[in-house]
Design a protein around this motif. Structure first.
Motif, short mmCIF file in Angstrom:
data_model
loop_
_atom_site.label_atom_id
_atom_site.label_comp_id
_atom_site.label_asym_id
_atom_site.label_seq_id
_atom_site.Cartn_x
_atom_site.Cartn_y
_atom_site.Cartn_z
N CYS A 1 -6.35 0.83 5.07
CA CYS A 1 -6.46 2.29 5.08
C CYS A 1 -7.10 2.85 3.80
O CYS A 1 -7.26 4.06 3.68
CB CYS A 1 -5.08 2.92 5.29
SG CYS A 1 -4.05 2.93 3.82
N CYS B 1 0.85 -1.18 0.00
CA CYS B 1 0.00 0.00 0.00
C CYS B 1 0.89 1.24 0.00
O CYS B 1 1.79 1.34 0.84
CB CYS B 1 -0.89 -0.04 1.24
SG CYS B 1 -1.69 1.55 1.57
N CYS C 1 -6.23 -0.73 -0.29
CA CYS C 1 -5.71 -1.34 0.93
C CYS C 1 -6.87 -1.63 1.89
O CYS C 1 -7.71 -0.76 2.12
CB CYS C 1 -4.71 -0.40 1.57
SG CYS C 1 -4.11 -0.95 3.16
N CYS D 1 0.13 3.22 3.69
CA CYS D 1 0.55 2.71 5.01
C CYS D 1 1.64 1.65 4.90
O CYS D 1 2.08 1.11 5.91
CB CYS D 1 -0.65 2.18 5.79
SG CYS D 1 -1.30 0.61 5.17
ZN ZN Z 1 -2.82 1.01 3.54
#
Ligand code: ZN
Ligand code: OAD
Length: 243
Positions: free
Chosen positions: A148, A125, A145, A128
């Motif tokens: 997040c 991702c 993701c 994050c």
């Molecule tokens: Zn993420």
């Protein structure tokens, strides 16, 4: 094929081998190389497909291109060259240092691999940095993701990006540690990866190139073998295993 005596002697006294590989080792599996007549970079501009700014500009297009490359990679098999390198672990300490992202060395059975340019089977991702391993995504749209909602990208090194530091320094240390460093199927023009064989040579390793044609590196190596990786590597294995 008759190998030169000096090389045969080196092979009988060597204990530690490094294989520094590039797209040419996977060519016989059916994966196109980057440069040369049918090279990918002759048909497409790398900065339009393999850069972070290209991804941000058109994420779905870039994702789709990587999905397409994954499809190709999943359909093909490791070839006799990859397999010979894996088989050589029976006779030597072997470390593979590859510029390829296709995972074929691992599928062929090699156990110690440094991946200088990442691995197309992995994703992470961009927000994050959570890794999404070996997961098969359906469709051609950039996945989000689960943690997040950030965009998922392939874990490959794009133009302008740094190489993973641990992989590069591990690869360089291995090259310096090796008794023989084989440079297989790479044009050896992309840096910093191309420093690896230079470090090997500087540290006293015997440098052997296997390529279908001479490269930038040919003048610099101790032995240049012109031939296909899938022909030459099994012959080297045969030489060793018949002792
Ligand atoms: Zn993420
Ligand atoms: P290249 O496409 O630049 O070079 C492939 C090399 O393989 C050429 O020297 C060919 O002569 C040789 N070759 C082709 N078929 C072969 C065979 N059957 N046996 C032996 N040799 C063969 O690929 P790389 O050197 O791997 O970077 O390219 C280096 C980097 O440039 C790649 O990792 C990629 C690309 O942009 C990133 O993705 C970061």
């Amino acid at each position: 094929m008759q190998f030169k005596d000096q090389f045969r002697k080196k092979l009988s006294s060597a204990k530690k081998l490094v294989f520094f590989t590039g797209a040419g080792i996977s060519a016989e599996s059916g994966i196109a190389t980057f440069r040369g007549a049918d090279g990918i970079w002759n048909k497409m501009r790398p900065e339009e497909l393999a850069s972070f700014s290209a991804f941000m500009k058109n994420p779905n297009l870039i994702w789709e291109w990587y999905q397409h490359r994954r499809e190709i990679i999943h359909k093909v098999e490791p070839n006799a060259g990859h397999k010979a390198i894996a088989e050589l672990e029976k006779y030597y300490d072997v470390i593979v240092v590859t510029q390829n992202v296709d995972n074929l060395h691992k599928r062929a059975g090699s156990t110690k691999i440094f991946e200088l340019h990442g691995n197309i089977e992995r994703n992470f991702c961009i927000a994050c940095h959570t890794f999404v391993s070996e997961k098969q995504f359906e469709g051609n749209e950039v996945p989000q993701c689960e943690k997040c909602g950030g965009m998922i990208r392939p874990d490959v090194v794009w133009f302008g990006e740094n190489l993973p530091q641990d992989q590069f320094s591990g690869g360089e240390t291995a090259a310096e540690w090796s008794d023989i460093c084989f440079v297989v199927g790479t044009s050896a023009v992309v840096y910093p990866a191309a420093y690896i064989p230079q470090s090997a040579k500087r540290a006293g390793s015997y440098l052997v190139e296997i390529n279908i044609e001479p490269t930038e590196l040919s003048r610099f190596v101790d032995y240049s073998i012109i031939g296909k990786a899938g022909d030459v590597l099994p012959k080297i294995l045969k030489l060793i295993s018949q002792k």
